[in-house]
Design an enzyme around this catalytic site. Structure first.
Site, PDB file in Angstrom:
ATOM      1  N   ARG A  76       0.645  -1.671   0.013  1.00  0.00           N
ATOM      2  CA  ARG A  76      -0.126  -0.118  -0.266  1.00  0.00           C
ATOM      3  C   ARG A  76       0.755   1.507   0.078  1.00  0.00           C
ATOM      4  NH1 ARG A  76       0.990   2.260   4.569  1.00  0.00           N
ATOM      5  NH2 ARG A  76       1.496   1.088   6.526  1.00  0.00           N
ATOM      6  N   SER A 143      -6.344   6.768   9.348  1.00  0.00           N
ATOM      7  CA  SER A 143      -4.988   6.916   8.581  1.00  0.00           C
ATOM      8  C   SER A 143      -5.903   5.776   7.082  1.00  0.00           C
ATOM      9  CB  SER A 143      -4.114   5.819   9.183  1.00  0.00           C
ATOM     10  OG  SER A 143      -4.097   6.246  10.425  1.00  0.00           O
ATOM     11  N   GLY A 145      -4.389   4.732   3.286  1.00  0.00           N
ATOM     12  CA  GLY A 145      -3.230   4.077   2.613  1.00  0.00           C
ATOM     13  C   GLY A 145      -3.998   2.998   0.946  1.00  0.00           C
ATOM     14  N   GLY A 156      -6.973   0.079   1.988  1.00  0.00           N
ATOM     15  CA  GLY A 156      -8.072   1.337   2.288  1.00  0.00           C
ATOM     16  C   GLY A 156      -8.041   2.169   3.498  1.00  0.00           C
ATOM     17  N   LEU A 157      -8.683   2.551   4.723  1.00  0.00           N
ATOM     18  CA  LEU A 157      -8.624   2.824   5.575  1.00  0.00           C
ATOM     19  C   LEU A 157      -8.892   2.517   7.407  1.00  0.00           C
ATOM     20  CD1 LEU A 157     -11.505   3.684   7.341  1.00  0.00           C
ATOM     21  CD2 LEU A 157     -11.779   4.406   5.082  1.00  0.00           C
ATOM     22  N   CYS A 174       2.374   6.644  10.637  1.00  0.00           N
ATOM     23  CA  CYS A 174       2.756   7.428   9.040  1.00  0.00           C
ATOM     24  C   CYS A 174       4.013   8.042   8.694  1.00  0.00           C
ATOM     25  CB  CYS A 174       1.484   8.170   8.349  1.00  0.00           C
ATOM     26  SG  CYS A 174      -0.373   7.680   9.434  1.00  0.00           S
TER      27      CYS A 174
END
Length: 219
Positions: A76, A143, A145, A156-157, A174
């Site tokens: 990702r 978050s 990616g 996803g998130l 991150c």
């Protein structure tokens, strides 16, 4: 031709139990590789066993403290992050070409989804142009990616509900040194749990006009 016919169907998979990151990572890749122009889009809602995942931009020095947490190299976007119980993860297996979305559309959609979800519980969150994700008073609550292959997304998130934040203390979340994380439970006394938020996500997509039919599968 009727526009409704052109809209894709969506399958939402709501996973009740904790899942291994590496296994679902492979399942996402397999689905993306094998799907064709007729395959439905899928949205997976789940929680992971505790794990650190390195994105494509991740650096070893962003893992600050050795721990017994497994570290999985992912494809990702983004850098290192933590997943675990009490954090809602949503994976987007979308055909962006069919939706007529680009990467920015997908990122903005995912950020707005998190903002809208928690606004229902009187939490005012926002996105930042220079630091993807969702924030509340400069603390990060969500978050994201993604990986795009042949115009199709996966990953996803992750939205912090009532997770143990100690996992984030072993890393620069991150890639940002000193970035403070926050959870829904820190901001709302009678906060929604995972299952309630998963239902909210399902309702959100059923109200959207991007998809023709939304099917929910409990697993």
């Amino acid at each position: 031709m009727n526009d409704t016919v052109l809209k894709p169907n969506l399958i939402i998979r709501h996973y009740k139990n904790l899942h291994n990151y590496a296994s679902l990572f492979q399942e996402m890749r397999s689905y993306t590789d094998q799907r064709d122009e007729h395959s439905p889009d899928q949205l997976w809602i789940l929680q992971h066993h505790p794990v650190l995942t390195q994105g494509q931009a991740g650096k070893p020095e962003h893992i600050l403290i050795p721990s017994d947490l497994p570290v999985v190299q992912s494809d990702r976007g983004g850098q290192v992050t933590w997943h675990g119980p009490g954090q809602m993860v949503i994976y987007f297996m979308f055909d962006l070409n069919r939706l007529k979305w680009n990467v920015r559309t997908l990122v903005s959609f995912a950020e707005q989804l998190m903002i809208d979800l928690i606004k229902k519980y009187n939490i005012d969150a926002y996105a930042k142009a220079d630091a993807p994700g969702v924030y509340v008073a400069e603390r990060k609550i969500g978050s994201l990616g993604f990986k795009i292959r042949r115009g199709r997304s996966y990953h996803g998130l992750a939205l912090n509900i009532d997770c143990d934040l100690s996992g984030f203390q072993t890393i620069n979340p991150c890639g940002y040194a000193g970035l403070e994380m926050v959870r829904i439970c820190d901001l709302v006394e009678n906060y929604p749990r995972f299952d309630q938020l998963a239902q909210d996500v399902t309702a959100y997509f059923k109200e959207k006009s991007d998809f023709n039919d939304v099917q929910v599968i409990l697993q």
